[in-house]
Design an enzyme around this catalytic site. Structure first.
Site, PDB file in Angstrom:
ATOM      1  N   GLY A  94       0.792  -1.242   0.000  1.00 38.45           N
ATOM      2  CA  GLY A  94       0.000   0.000   0.000  1.00 38.45           C
ATOM      3  C   GLY A  94       0.814   1.277   0.000  1.00 38.45           C
ATOM      4  CG  ASP A 153      -8.467   0.791   9.624  1.00 38.40           C
ATOM      5  OD1 ASP A 153      -9.215   1.503  10.315  1.00 38.40           O
ATOM      6  OD2 ASP A 153      -8.891  -0.193   8.997  1.00 38.40           O
ATOM      7  CE  LYS A 195      -9.927   3.921   7.116  1.00 41.51           C
ATOM      8  NZ  LYS A 195     -10.370   2.538   6.814  1.00 41.51           N
ATOM      9  CB  VAL A 244     -10.107   5.524   1.236  1.00 39.28           C
ATOM     10  CG1 VAL A 244     -11.138   6.444   1.871  1.00 39.28           C
ATOM     11  CG2 VAL A 244      -8.959   5.267   2.213  1.00 39.28           C
ATOM     12  CG  ASP A 270      -5.389  -3.366  -1.705  1.00 36.47           C
ATOM     13  OD1 ASP A 270      -4.932  -2.880  -0.650  1.00 36.47           O
ATOM     14  OD2 ASP A 270      -5.837  -4.531  -1.783  1.00 36.47           O
ATOM     15  NE  ARG A 301      -1.786  -2.938  -4.097  1.00 35.15           N
ATOM     16  CZ  ARG A 301      -2.035  -3.092  -2.801  1.00 35.15           C
ATOM     17  NH1 ARG A 301      -2.107  -2.036  -2.011  1.00 35.15           N
ATOM     18  NH2 ARG A 301      -2.224  -4.291  -2.286  1.00 35.15           N
TER      19      ARG A 301
HETATM   20  P1  IMP Z   1      -4.517  -1.653  10.219  1.00 33.55           P
HETATM   21  O1  IMP Z   1      -3.591  -2.798  10.483  1.00 33.55           O
HETATM   22  O2  IMP Z   1      -5.948  -1.960  10.542  1.00 33.55           O
HETATM   23  O3  IMP Z   1      -4.053  -0.332  10.826  1.00 33.55           O
HETATM   24  O4  IMP Z   1      -4.578  -1.452   8.672  1.00 33.55           O
HETATM   25  C1  IMP Z   1      -3.488  -1.065   7.994  1.00 33.55           C
HETATM   26  C2  IMP Z   1      -3.420  -1.725   6.653  1.00 33.55           C
HETATM   27  O5  IMP Z   1      -4.690  -2.166   6.181  1.00 33.55           O
HETATM   28  C3  IMP Z   1      -2.927  -0.680   5.718  1.00 33.55           C
HETATM   29  O6  IMP Z   1      -1.563  -0.880   5.478  1.00 33.55           O
HETATM   30  C4  IMP Z   1      -3.761  -0.881   4.488  1.00 33.55           C
HETATM   31  O7  IMP Z   1      -3.052  -1.679   3.577  1.00 33.55           O
HETATM   32  C5  IMP Z   1      -4.993  -1.615   4.932  1.00 33.55           C
HETATM   33  N1  IMP Z   1      -6.130  -0.678   5.073  1.00 33.55           N
HETATM   34  C6  IMP Z   1      -6.650  -0.147   6.197  1.00 33.55           C
HETATM   35  N2  IMP Z   1      -7.673   0.687   5.928  1.00 33.55           N
HETATM   36  C7  IMP Z   1      -7.807   0.681   4.592  1.00 33.55           C
HETATM   37  C8  IMP Z   1      -8.696   1.376   3.682  1.00 33.55           C
HETATM   38  O8  IMP Z   1      -9.566   2.179   4.036  1.00 33.55           O
HETATM   39  N3  IMP Z   1      -8.498   1.090   2.367  1.00 33.55           N
HETATM   40  C9  IMP Z   1      -7.550   0.239   1.900  1.00 33.55           C
HETATM   41  N4  IMP Z   1      -6.691  -0.401   2.718  1.00 33.55           N
HETATM   42  C10 IMP Z   1      -6.817  -0.185   4.049  1.00 33.55           C
HETATM   43 MG    MG Z   2      -1.008  -2.127   3.506  1.00 33.39          MG
END
Ligand code: IMP
Ligand code: MG
Length: 180
Positions: A45, A104, A132, A154, A160, A166
């Site tokens: 990402g 996230d 977020k 998003v 993605d 992407r």
């Molecule tokens: P986390 O581990 O929940 O903080 O998420 C982080 C990873 O999940 C990021 O590196 C993104 O690749 C993916 N991700 C989280 N939220 C989104 C989103 O809204 N759209 C796309 N990918 C997301």
């Molecule tokens: Mg990622």
């Protein structure tokens, strides 16, 4: 691809301006420190953000890759992060900036921060394009943030859905019927 997009959340021009400003913030943070700098992008990402950010950074640096998968296939809710690629370079004694697309739930960055720390870098900081705030946990520190956004799924500018979109140049929201 365009037909799948419901609305643009952050236009590419606004992203470009903000990424330049972030590069300024990052340069200022390392000003005069001559310990080596290694950027650690979290694949996949972060690739577009990384490419734009590092070309605005007038610092000597190396890049070491990690790959963590959080969202298996066509899902928008995180599972347990899986490490697909361990750190591809030696960061011992170096300044590290972990670079990711979005903070996230924080599971991904928590895992990557722990992984990097095990390699005994001099310092570890984290830069994300998006955060977020409604979901970001307190125990996952980020030092540089591009934009705070609402709790929406998003795509674009590296982000993605099921490995698509992407290459969409703006950060955008898909039509809801395309998502589970
Ligand atoms: P986390 O581990 O929940 O903080 O998420 C982080 C990873 O999940 C990021 O590196 C993104 O690749 C993916 N991700 C989280 N939220 C989104 C989103 O809204 N759209 C796309 N990918 C997301
Ligand atoms: Mg990622």
């Amino acid at each position: 691809m365009e037909a799948d997009i419901a609305r643009i959340l952050i236009h590419r021009d606004k992203i470009t301006t903000r990424v330049k400003a972030m590069a300024g913030e990052i340069s200022a943070a390392y000003n005069g420190d001559d310990a080596g700098l290694t950027l650690v992008p979290v694949l996949s990402g972060s690739i577009i953000f990384l490419a734009d950010l590092i070309r605005e950074l007038p610092l000597k640096m190396k890049i070491a890759l990690v790959q963590v998968s959080t969202y298996p296939g066509a899902t928008t809710s995180p599972g347990d992060p899986q490490t697909l690629l361990e750190l591809s370079g030696d960061v011992r004694g170096r300044h590290v900036i972990i670079v990711d697309d979005i903070l996230d739930s924080g599971r991904t960055l928590r895992r990557v921060q722990a992984m990097v720390t095990r390699h005994q870098p001099k310092t570890v900081r984290t830069a994300v394009l998006l955060r977020k705030p409604a979901r970001a946990p307190a125990d996952v520190p980020v030092d540089f943030v591009g934009f705070d956004i609402e709790d929406l799924f998003v795509i674009g500018y590296g982000l993605d859905f099921d490995d698509h979109y992407r290459n969409y140049p703006h950060v955008a929201v898909l039509h809801p019927e395309l998502m589970p």
